[in-house]
Design an enzyme around this catalytic site. Structure first.
Site, PDB file in Angstrom:
ATOM      1  CG  ASP A  86      -1.216  -0.132   8.232  1.00 55.47           C
ATOM      2  OD1 ASP A  86      -2.106   0.352   8.436  1.00 55.47           O
ATOM      3  OD2 ASP A  86      -1.119  -1.113   7.357  1.00 55.47           O
ATOM      4  CD  GLU A 125      -8.290  -1.408   7.873  1.00 58.58           C
ATOM      5  OE1 GLU A 125      -9.036  -1.405   6.664  1.00 58.58           O
ATOM      6  OE2 GLU A 125      -7.152  -1.315   7.394  1.00 58.58           O
ATOM      7  N   GLY A 159       0.917  -1.105   0.195  1.00 58.95           N
ATOM      8  CA  GLY A 159       0.026   0.002  -0.075  1.00 58.95           C
ATOM      9  C   GLY A 159       0.733   1.105  -0.181  1.00 58.95           C
TER      10      GLY A 159
END
Lengths: 421, 421
Positions: free
Chosen positions: A148, A251, A17
């Site tokens: 992250d 999430e 990502g």
């Protein structure tokens, strides 16, 4: 002409990502590499990460002007294209490695820099090991990136600080909006942020609160099992005290059964890879407490918001790129990272970790960063996080919008037959 | 001491969904009013709009220092609190008006400025009409605000330009992210934006595209019935050409049956007031075309993103506030707006419309702004919209985050008995 074993080309690629600042790392790599013409011939980049190496879809970054290199530094997304592709283990697919080294050899690559997350650092290890085993002269260096912040061996990951700054700013702004809209009936707002297993981004939203009653009022972390009754009781208490409750949801939060929170029919259809946790939480608040609930899902916005990058983050992203080149030239394989020297004033430098200490591992929020009640963070976390969102580094704007670079470099002519990874 | 009929207090209030720049209008009102001490005694504000007038929850803005007035100008949300509350028609609830005018009289209010959207302009009309009928000397002026840009009588609405700039920037950023993540399998990204009946914000996202193949590739407007088959065919064509498709969906899009798009079970639970359209569209793309789909829901973020305000918008927001004070002092009742004098270079001035020409009406995208295929906008729209997102007006940052004002003014002592609206 005698071949100089210390001279060769450098190959850079992006993986996983992308972030708002991965291109700052790319620019750091290119910039540093250009300053070593005695050691580095061409600075190549692969399209779409390791896939592009296997496919031999390479570009020569010499085509990037100095002016464009400056724009690249301030452009989000992955300018060379990213991928989610892992190499097979050598023992299961030797042909894949034969192809890989054929491409590296065909382009005289002596330095391979891979800019990615946990999985990509394992790819680095695989390639270095295979190179050593076959006697191919190659130094592999991993360049960390991820919003992250879950990479081991580094105090923080380039990409995280900017996403954290964007989310904390958004929560502060939304908190003011929510407060203005609150009359008598209770209100809640839920923001779902990225973080499947690690709650760093959700935690960073805590920095938004400039006052004890300011948003976010509650933070749900993947490191803490979601206790619906305790959570709803807290929402109710906040609404009764403040009038409204702003909740940040990672999430990846899971219930006490260890299963991820998601709408039932969503799981069956499976149309969104994760997500859903924020919507579930919003639905529970409305159904159980009767409050009006608004819900937002930041998704890609949070990891591409280069318009609000942290200056600390862009500086570190460039620094790990530059450091990776220097390590490679010194023959030092491994993963570059950030070592913190002091919190305040914040001081840091780059470091290097062995691949084995990083690849495929995952760093979650440590217990000392999680509030005792599980619905927020500690002051220790705030001290750790604050410097990472410090400073603004606005991109250039034109016509009211950021003037980002759309890199368009021609593919180098293939020197090998085609190959489908 | 002789009462001067031209001298009295000014009362300001905020209504409806707040914006990133409604406080810039408030600051404009206060700033201008302070420069007329000969005509205006105190500059009061009601908490939570007209509700605060009825409740007599008023504050005196004299407590705002010049420095804080500068911070107020750059703070999102509604610093005085907003409301969603309409006055009853006079003939149905005369007591409500008796109370309203009792409060106005108790605080010697001669000028009432209401900062809101379509419904609030009708409230202005009701109050002016009632004042005239009972011979209460009052001039009412409406100050427009809405991210939806659906107010009649003005070329654009303060609040819209900043939300448009934020969304177009986000789409440009997400487009780069999406492009980087695209390898061989098709990908799509769906962003749901505000706009129940009018597609101005969705349309504004078109400004993000700096190239024919750049995001957003398709825009779904509430003004155009959603034709699922035609839409899916277009998504497929974009993915086959570009590799990925970014879609912007206005929350209020309807199918050919005129019904709003929403997940079935969402409607039954009714836990989110609208929304859902983006999720439906994402689900259809995945289910019918098999692409990986990411989905984002901007919700409150888009209307509170003061960190990325448009300078044109903040200037206009302040200007309508200032103009409203001047109109009020001139005894000119009505709704202030923005009149466009030229597109490029952009020139504008404030104007005034009668309440009847504005209140409760709604301005949708005109046909000449909608692309012939219904999936985008025309160049005429782009010409109209571009100047509205021009210029940056960064708030002050401290510690990595915008340093917004939390206005805390004491309530004025009540002069009347309590009242529950």
């Amino acid at each position: 002409m005698t071949a100089n074993p210390l001279h060769g080309n450098l190959l850079y690629a992006q993986s996983g990502g992308v972030t708002a600042v991965i291109n700052a790392s790319a620019a750091g790599v290119i910039d540093e590499a250009r300053s070593h013409p005695d050691r580095i011939g061409r600075v190549l980049a692969a399209r779409n990460g390791i896939l592009g190496v296997l496919r031999e879809t390479l570009v020569d970054t010499a085509g990037i002007s100095d002016a464009d290199l400056g724009r690249l530094r301030a452009t989000p997304g992955g300018a060379f294209g990213s991928c989610r592709f892992d190499l097979d283990p050598l023992e299961r697919n030797a042909a894949q490695y034969d192809r890989l080294f054929a491409v590296l050899a065909a382009h005289d690559v002596r330095y391979f820099l891979y800019n990615g997350g946990n999985g990509s650092m394992e790819t680095c290890r695989q390639i270095q090991t295979a190179a050593d085993a076959r006697g191919y002269p190659l130094t592999v260096v991993g360049v960390p990136k991820t919003v992250d912040n879950d990479i081991v061996g580094t105090d923080c990951c380039p990409g995280f600080g900017s996403a954290a700054k964007y989310l904390a700013t958004s929560v502060r702004e939304v908190g003011l909006d929510l407060a203005a809209m609150t009359t008598n009936d209770g209100r809640a707002f839920v923001l779902e942020v990225m973080g499947r297993n690690a709650g760093w981004l959700a935690a960073a939203c805590a920095l938004a609160a400039d006052d004890a009653d300011a948003a976010p009022h509650l933070i749900l972390l993947p490191e803490v099992a979601f206790d619906e009754q305790a959570f709803l009781a807290r929402v109710k208490a906040v609404v009764e005290r403040v009038g409204a409750c702003a909740v940040v949801v990672a999430e990846g939060i899971c219930g006490p059964d260890g299963k991820i929170l998601a709408m039932q029919d969503r799981n069956q259809k499976g149309y969104i890879q994760l997500g859903g946790a924020g919507e579930v939480v919003a639905e529970r608040i409305h159904a159980c407490l009767g409050y009006k609930v608004h819900y937002a899902l930041a998704d890609y916005l949070q990891r591409s918001a280069r318009h609000l990058a942290s200056k600390t983050d862009t500086a570190q992203a460039a620094a790990v790129g530059k450091a990776a080149v220097r390590r490679a030239l010194a023959g030092q394989q491994g993963v570059v990272g950030i070592e913190r020297l002091a919190d305040s004033p914040y001081r840091w430098r780059t470091n290097l970790s062995p691949f084995e200490a990083v690849g495929n591992l995952e760093r979650r929020l440590p217990a000392e960063f999680i509030a005792a009640d599980g619905f927020g963070v500690t002051d220790a976390f705030r001290r750790w996080c604050r410097p990472l969102i410090e400073g603004e580094d606005w991109p250039r704007f034109a016509g009211g919008l950021p003037d980002y670079l759309r890199l368009q470099l021609p593919l180098l002519a293939a020197r090998l037959p085609g190959y489908a990874p």
